[in-house]
Design an enzyme around this catalytic site. Structure first.
Site, PDB file in Angstrom:
ATOM      1  N   CYS A  81      -4.049   0.690  -2.540  1.00 40.26           N
ATOM      2  CA  CYS A  81      -3.887  -0.522  -1.731  1.00 40.26           C
ATOM      3  C   CYS A  81      -2.844  -1.456  -2.351  1.00 40.26           C
ATOM      4  O   CYS A  81      -2.585  -1.417  -3.554  1.00 40.26           O
ATOM      5  CB  CYS A  81      -5.215  -1.271  -1.635  1.00 40.26           C
ATOM      6  N   GLU A 108       0.346   5.297   0.539  1.00 37.76           N
ATOM      7  CA  GLU A 108      -0.566   6.368   0.944  1.00 37.76           C
ATOM      8  C   GLU A 108      -0.077   7.722   0.435  1.00 37.76           C
ATOM      9  O   GLU A 108       1.051   7.867  -0.024  1.00 37.76           O
ATOM     10  CB  GLU A 108      -0.690   6.398   2.466  1.00 37.76           C
ATOM     11  N   ASN A 130       0.839  -1.195   0.000  1.00 38.62           N
ATOM     12  CA  ASN A 130       0.000   0.000   0.000  1.00 38.62           C
ATOM     13  C   ASN A 130       0.872   1.243   0.000  1.00 38.62           C
ATOM     14  O   ASN A 130       1.942   1.284   0.598  1.00 38.62           O
ATOM     15  CB  ASN A 130      -1.014  -0.001   1.156  1.00 38.62           C
ATOM     16  N   CYS A 174     -10.000  -5.133   0.709  1.00 42.81           N
ATOM     17  CA  CYS A 174     -11.133  -4.206   0.815  1.00 42.81           C
ATOM     18  C   CYS A 174     -12.055  -4.362  -0.399  1.00 42.81           C
ATOM     19  O   CYS A 174     -11.732  -5.060  -1.356  1.00 42.81           O
ATOM     20  CB  CYS A 174     -10.626  -2.765   0.934  1.00 42.81           C
ATOM     21  N   GLU A 176      -3.030  -4.699  -2.895  1.00 40.75           N
ATOM     22  CA  GLU A 176      -3.572  -5.653  -3.858  1.00 40.75           C
ATOM     23  C   GLU A 176      -3.694  -5.032  -5.242  1.00 40.75           C
ATOM     24  O   GLU A 176      -3.319  -5.642  -6.244  1.00 40.75           O
ATOM     25  CB  GLU A 176      -4.951  -6.158  -3.396  1.00 40.75           C
ATOM     26  N   CYS A 182     -10.513  -3.375  -3.805  1.00 41.92           N
ATOM     27  CA  CYS A 182      -9.561  -4.389  -4.280  1.00 41.92           C
ATOM     28  C   CYS A 182     -10.288  -5.637  -4.752  1.00 41.92           C
ATOM     29  O   CYS A 182      -9.896  -6.256  -5.740  1.00 41.92           O
ATOM     30  CB  CYS A 182      -8.558  -4.724  -3.182  1.00 41.92           C
TER      31      CYS A 182
END
Length: 160
Positions: free
Chosen positions: A73, A64, A62, A112, A75, A115
């Protein structure tokens, strides 16, 4: 009115040591990726690794950004890189590991919703299920035989 029941089934491994050898190695790659995450705001670090049909392993973490929601993210980082670098090469398995900076995460942490939708696109495109293994930073590893198992009632291009 009628009700529809939707069920998902997961396999539970007591630890990484219980995983098949190939998946154990792939999970180690996800952990290495997790350790490269840039997460100064959430302090929640996630790594993903994808085993491609050609034997290549692609990792993502990930990333940010102070300008929320500009981050991405782990994934999706891995999925998009894999597709960009190895177009039309099938995904054979995905592993995910997540941890908090100051908090143990022994509960397996699934992808999530965003993803899941992104992975669904590739599962549908390749016409073959993608097994997904996920864990925290320790403890059990959960396996879903497919993304559709984690996201029933998929939104697909057939609705467009």
């Amino acid at each position: 009115m009628k009700k529809i029941k939707i069920e998902s089934f997961l396999e539970v491994y007591t630890s990484m040591d219980a995983l098949p050898e190939t998946i154990f190695s792939l999970m180690q790659e996800a952990i290495l990726a997790r350790d490269t995450a840039y997460a100064p705001y959430s302090e929640f670090y996630v790594g993903a690794a994808i085993l491609l049909e050609n034997g290549v392993v692609v990792r993502g973490s990930n990333q940010e950004n102070a300008a929320y929601p500009s981050g991405l993210c782990a994934e999706r980082t891995a999925v998009y890189y894999a597709s960009a670098q190895y177009p039309n090469v099938a995904f054979k398995a995905i592993t995910i590991s997540a941890k908090g900076k100051n908090k143990a995460t022994s509960q397996p942490i699934p992808p999530c919703g965003s993803c899941r939708q992104a992975i669904a696109e590739y599962e549908i495109r390749q016409g073959e299920a993608i097994p997904i293994y996920f864990m925290g930073d320790q403890g059990e590893v959960w396996k879903s035989d497919s993304l559709e198992n984690l996201l029933p009632l998929l939104f697909t291009s057939k609705y467009l």
